[in-house]
Design an enzyme around this catalytic site. Structure first.
Site, PDB file in Angstrom:
ATOM      1  N   GLY A 160       8.758   1.902   7.349  1.00 39.51           N
ATOM      2  CA  GLY A 160       8.163   0.369   7.237  1.00 39.51           C
ATOM      3  C   GLY A 160       8.239   0.488   6.365  1.00 39.51           C
ATOM      4  O   GLY A 160       7.578   1.777   5.484  1.00 39.51           O
ATOM      5  N   ASP A 215       5.165  13.337  13.155  1.00 41.26           N
ATOM      6  CA  ASP A 215       5.838  13.410  10.611  1.00 41.26           C
ATOM      7  C   ASP A 215       3.825  13.473  10.886  1.00 41.26           C
ATOM      8  O   ASP A 215       3.871  13.102   9.252  1.00 41.26           O
ATOM      9  CB  ASP A 215       6.347  11.998  10.433  1.00 41.26           C
ATOM     10  CG  ASP A 215       7.080  12.163   9.180  1.00 41.26           C
ATOM     11  OD1 ASP A 215       7.040  13.244   8.956  1.00 41.26           O
ATOM     12  OD2 ASP A 215       6.811  11.166   8.330  1.00 41.26           O
ATOM     13  N   LYS A 231       2.298  -3.103   8.694  1.00 42.52           N
ATOM     14  CA  LYS A 231       3.346  -2.644   7.866  1.00 42.52           C
ATOM     15  C   LYS A 231       4.275  -3.133   9.019  1.00 42.52           C
ATOM     16  O   LYS A 231       4.255  -3.441  10.496  1.00 42.52           O
ATOM     17  CB  LYS A 231       3.475  -1.146   9.677  1.00 42.52           C
ATOM     18  CG  LYS A 231       3.917  -0.863   8.904  1.00 42.52           C
ATOM     19  CD  LYS A 231       4.217   0.910   9.860  1.00 42.52           C
ATOM     20  CE  LYS A 231       5.403   1.600   9.739  1.00 42.52           C
ATOM     21  NZ  LYS A 231       4.948   2.958  10.350  1.00 42.52           N
ATOM     22  N   LEU A 269       0.847  -1.309   0.406  1.00 41.33           N
ATOM     23  CA  LEU A 269       0.152   0.450   0.147  1.00 41.33           C
ATOM     24  C   LEU A 269       1.265   1.393  -0.325  1.00 41.33           C
ATOM     25  O   LEU A 269       0.546   2.108  -0.303  1.00 41.33           O
ATOM     26  CB  LEU A 269      -0.707  -0.088   1.329  1.00 41.33           C
ATOM     27  CG  LEU A 269      -1.830  -1.701   1.453  1.00 41.33           C
ATOM     28  CD1 LEU A 269      -2.695  -1.047   3.021  1.00 41.33           C
ATOM     29  CD2 LEU A 269      -2.898  -0.737   0.535  1.00 41.33           C
ATOM     30  N   GLY A 270       2.436   1.457   0.956  1.00 41.87           N
ATOM     31  CA  GLY A 270       3.269   2.101   0.329  1.00 41.87           C
ATOM     32  C   GLY A 270       4.307   1.545   0.788  1.00 41.87           C
ATOM     33  O   GLY A 270       4.448   1.504   1.800  1.00 41.87           O
TER      34      GLY A 270
END
Length: 391
Positions: free
Chosen positions: A75, A188, A91, A69-70
């Protein structure tokens, strides 16, 4: 002879399995698994699952690339399907140091108890691997970044919808800062960490850079991490991450909504690379119209856009003490949203930074809505007992 070879072969397999199980048990203990299990038993109703590695391998087709997904600095996230055909986001974290491994179980307890509609829910984890794996709820409609800049830009979402998403993200961050105990600093904040559910409701995600606000001020000192273009200049100078660092980053999100521009450009004149600097220069010259994206100017009044720009400006103040809290930002966005649905509301466009910081009629907007509810959050504070880093 053949029988002896078979016996030796199976003996080696048994030994290797025992070694593997021993390694898994060691990892589980290193990551605080025993503490986590003890607390899960003592706290009935804790909706948190400790997964085996085999379960997550099966759920993600052995972490197949087609399931990604990304990817980020903390991670890689895969789409997985667990029992009852439930989609999840899995993740796989990057390597962590020994201290973080020991604290991991405690941190999972804290993050698992965060329950807010605008924060991605942590469902469980896997501790029997070298680097722990996290399992989150699956959020299907991409990110705010994609909505503004990327593949979902073609959807042409209205400005009022973008303003709602920003308000919801601010509510999520406000909850982390004001109601979690101890408070959680995200670390973040950016548009790619604002996920969108089926109804395009915002959910703040990715706590890989997060810390739990410590009582000892010296504990704030940490290695600078985050995303260029969003980083608080004060944090880069002092290495002290605070709630106001998140406020600065959120100010950049407001700029992306207003301008449709990326936070940082790698090409062009140096003064034209930072969206924050471009925006602040335009505000100083009283030339906001020059940086606004064209479709925004066509949808909303300049009074509303000026109000949002003034809020972004104070979030981007170089001094953290001069920035509002995330709760004040969320409250102000709530008031600004009413301007899109109640055009008869009077807007005083004179920005008063001092009143914003004092919590008095935030940013100088006089809202004339007699008896109109201001939408206070119904979410209740959580009460985990810890002061460790949360990842």
């Amino acid at each position: 002879m053949v029988i002896i070879m078979i016996v030796v072969f199976w003996g080696q397999i048994i030994i290797q399995k025992r070694k593997l199980n021993k390694v898994r048990q060691d990892y589980f203990q290193q990551h605080g698994g025993l503490l986590l299990f003890d607390r899960m038993k003592s706290e009935n109703g804790l909706a948190f699952t400790v997964f085996s590695e085999a379960e997550l391998v099966q759920a993600s087709d052995n972490f197949d690339n087609s399931r990604i997904l990304g990817k980020g600095g903390h991670g890689t996230v895969y789409k997985g399907i667990i029992k009852n055909n439930m989609p999840v986001a899995i993740k796989r974290c990057v390597l962590v140091d020994e201290r973080q491994k020991k604290e991991f179980g405690q941190e999972m307890l804290i993050l698992s108890q965060i329950n807010h509609k605008n924060i991605v829910k942590l469902l469980g984890c896997c501790l029997e691997v070298e680097v722990p794996i996290l399992v989150y709820e699956f959020v299907p409609n991409g990110t705010l970044f994609e909505l503004i800049h990327g593949k979902n830009q073609a959807l042409q979402i209205s400005f009022s919808t973008l303003l709602r998403i920003a308000h919801e993200a601010a509510e999520g961050l406000s909850f982390l800062h004001s109601y979690a105990s101890p408070p959680i600093i995200h670390g973040d904040v950016k548009t790619s960490n604002v996920l969108l559910d089926d109804n395009y409701m915002a959910k703040v995600s990715d706590f890989g850079a997060s810390i739990l606000a410590p009582s000892d001020k010296e504990q704030f000192v940490t290695m600078v991490q985050g995303t260029c273009g969003y980083l608080d200049p004060e944090y880069m100078q002092t290495c002290q991450l605070t709630e106001k660092s998140d406020v600065y980053s959120f100010g950049v999100i407001l700029l992306e909504i207003l301008t449709g521009q990326l936070p940082l450009k790698l090409e062009g004149p140096e003064k034209q690379r930072s969206l924050s600097l471009i925006f602040l220069s335009a505000m100083k010259e009283n030339n906001l119209d020059a940086v606004l994206v064209s479709y925004v100017k066509g949808q909303e009044s300049m009074e509303l856009l000026r109000g949002l720009a003034d809020l972004a400006k104070i979030c981007l103040d170089m001094c953290g003490d001069n920035r509002p809290s995330m709760k004040e930002v969320a409250d102000e966005l709530n008031r600004l949203r009413k301007l899109t649905t109640h055009p008869w509301v009077r807007l005083d466009v004179e920005m008063d930074a001092e009143s914003l910081l004092r919590g008095e009629s935030t940013s100088g907007y006089q809202i004339e809505l007699s008896g109109y509810p201001m939408g206070e959050s119904e979410d209740q504070p959580i009460n985990p007992r810890s002061s460790y880093y949360a990842r």
